[in-house]
Design an enzyme around this catalytic site. Structure first.
Site, PDB file in Angstrom:
ATOM      1  CG  ASN A   9      -1.781   1.265   1.338  1.00  0.00           C
ATOM      2  OD1 ASN A   9      -1.829   2.020   0.340  1.00  0.00           O
ATOM      3  ND2 ASN A   9      -2.306   1.309   2.581  1.00  0.00           N
ATOM      4  CD1 TRP A  10       3.400   0.932  -2.761  1.00  0.00           C
ATOM      5  CD2 TRP A  10       3.368   2.262  -4.923  1.00  0.00           C
ATOM      6  NE1 TRP A  10       4.119   0.247  -3.797  1.00  0.00           N
ATOM      7  CE2 TRP A  10       4.137   0.709  -5.031  1.00  0.00           C
ATOM      8  CE3 TRP A  10       3.548   3.058  -5.841  1.00  0.00           C
ATOM      9  CZ2 TRP A  10       4.587   0.548  -6.397  1.00  0.00           C
ATOM     10  CZ3 TRP A  10       3.930   2.573  -7.154  1.00  0.00           C
ATOM     11  CH2 TRP A  10       4.640   1.473  -7.261  1.00  0.00           C
ATOM     12  CE  LYS A  11      -0.047   3.180   4.645  1.00  0.00           C
ATOM     13  NZ  LYS A  11      -0.182   3.457   6.103  1.00  0.00           N
ATOM     14  CG  HIS A  94      -5.652   2.009   5.302  1.00  0.00           C
ATOM     15  ND1 HIS A  94      -5.184   2.876   6.133  1.00  0.00           N
ATOM     16  CD2 HIS A  94      -4.570   1.019   4.972  1.00  0.00           C
ATOM     17  CE1 HIS A  94      -3.902   2.606   6.543  1.00  0.00           C
ATOM     18  NE2 HIS A  94      -3.586   1.398   5.973  1.00  0.00           N
ATOM     19  CD  GLU A  96      -2.850   5.523   6.651  1.00  0.00           C
ATOM     20  OE1 GLU A  96      -2.922   5.454   5.672  1.00  0.00           O
ATOM     21  OE2 GLU A  96      -1.808   5.143   7.378  1.00  0.00           O
ATOM     22  CD  GLU A 164      -3.017  -2.221   7.383  1.00  0.00           C
ATOM     23  OE1 GLU A 164      -2.098  -2.560   6.906  1.00  0.00           O
ATOM     24  OE2 GLU A 164      -3.767  -1.134   7.273  1.00  0.00           O
ATOM     25  N   GLY A 231       3.147  -1.099   4.272  1.00  0.00           N
ATOM     26  CA  GLY A 231       3.094   0.247   3.893  1.00  0.00           C
ATOM     27  C   GLY A 231       4.656   0.716   3.659  1.00  0.00           C
ATOM     28  N   GLY A 232       5.060   1.421   4.599  1.00  0.00           N
ATOM     29  CA  GLY A 232       6.453   1.906   4.351  1.00  0.00           C
ATOM     30  C   GLY A 232       7.469   1.132   3.711  1.00  0.00           C
TER      31      GLY A 232
HETATM   32  P1  13P Z   1       3.108   0.662   7.716  1.00  0.00           P
HETATM   33  O1  13P Z   1       3.785  -0.783   7.168  1.00  0.00           O
HETATM   34  O2  13P Z   1       3.889   1.769   7.230  1.00  0.00           O
HETATM   35  O3  13P Z   1       3.094   0.575   9.272  1.00  0.00           O
HETATM   36  O4  13P Z   1       1.815   0.778   6.983  1.00  0.00           O
HETATM   37  C1  13P Z   1       0.883  -0.342   7.327  1.00  0.00           C
HETATM   38  C2  13P Z   1      -0.096   0.108   6.566  1.00  0.00           C
HETATM   39  O5  13P Z   1      -1.033   0.895   6.814  1.00  0.00           O
HETATM   40  C3  13P Z   1      -0.607  -0.721   5.217  1.00  0.00           C
HETATM   41  O6  13P Z   1      -1.913  -0.672   4.770  1.00  0.00           O
END
Ligand code: 13P
Length: 254
Positions: A9-11, A94, A96, A164, A231-232
């Protein structure tokens, strides 16, 4: 048996050019890794270019969100009808989106139904925040999110769930393998109750939250954890590649 899934997930990261560069390098490193499904979820604006770059490869493409209506006066939104030409998966709910854009169960169930109608594979995210975690409410919160977000979704079909914990996202404070396994086993129990033993045993449930090449082995060796939503670390070719490799070594689950 369940084929593990590693989803990036590149956000809200990468310009169009950066997105293309990232998949170009990922194609070199993860395309041929077997026994694991590989997925990248770039921002909307890069979906078409990423799809073209990955055409003929083994790496799938997903969106990070969508709206439940098919078309119309919904300024700024993108529908399943639009996405289905661009990608195969879509992340729904998600934390967020829940936190910053006020998404809730009833909205999410409509999105999931719309995704399924148009043959997009939904990845529904659930998870408790720090306060709820400390109050011992994890199972209650996850169960409420599961029930409301899947209200009216009568077939599990291609649904994937990602657990998550909000306190683990982007914090470097990952859940332990055992913690994640306990909650994910609980979620599989919810899936058994709603969809039956067979469908639930075929449903992939992922862990997400500060997943790295260092902790991935711990997750994928748990009985009910079928991969990760990353994510990261999904923005770094070397890290994402390592996560995919570690997962592939564990093979099928279930
Ligand atoms: P991180 O791996 O950056 O903690 O993010 C997790 C995430 O929200 C994936 O959707």
């Amino acid at each position: 048996m369940r084929t593990p899934l590693i989803a990036g997930n590149w956000k809200m990261n990468t310009t169009l050019n950066e997105a293309v560069q990232l998949v170009k390098s990922l194609k070199q490193t993860i395309n041929s890794i077997s026994a694991v499904e590989k997925l990248v979820c770039p921002p909307f604006i890069s979906l078409a270019a990423v799809r073209d770059e990955l055409a003929g490869s083994e790496i799938k493409v997903g969106a990070q969100n969508m709206y439940s209506e098919e078309k119309g006066a919904y300024t700024g939104e993108v529908s399943a009808v639009m996405l289905k030409d661009l990608c195969q998966f879509v992340i729904i709910g998600h934390s967020e989106r829940r936190q910053y854009f006020n998404e809730n169960g009833p909205m999410l169930s409509k999105k999931i139904l719309a995704a399924i109608k148009h043959n997009l594979k939904p990845i529904l995210c659930v998870g408790e925040n720090l306060q709820q975690y400390e109050a011992g409410q994890t199972n209650f919160v996850v169960s409420e999110q599961f029930k409301t977000s899947l209200a009216g979704v009568e077939q599990s079909g291609t649904l994937t769930i990602a657990y998550e914990p909000v306190w683990a996202i982007g914090t470097g404070k990952a859940a332990s393998g055992q913690q994640a396994q306990e909650t994910i086993a609980f979620i599989r129990g919810l899936a058994i109750a709603k969809y039956g033993e067979k469908a639930a045993s075929e449903m992939r449930i992922l862990y997400g939250g500060s997943v790295t090449p260092v902790n991935m082995a711990e997750y994928i060796s748990q009985a009910d954890i079928d991969g990760a939503l990353v994510g990261g670390a999904s923005l770094k070719t070397a890290d994402f590649t390592q996560i995919v490799k570690i997962t592939s070594q564990k093979g099928l689950k279930g």
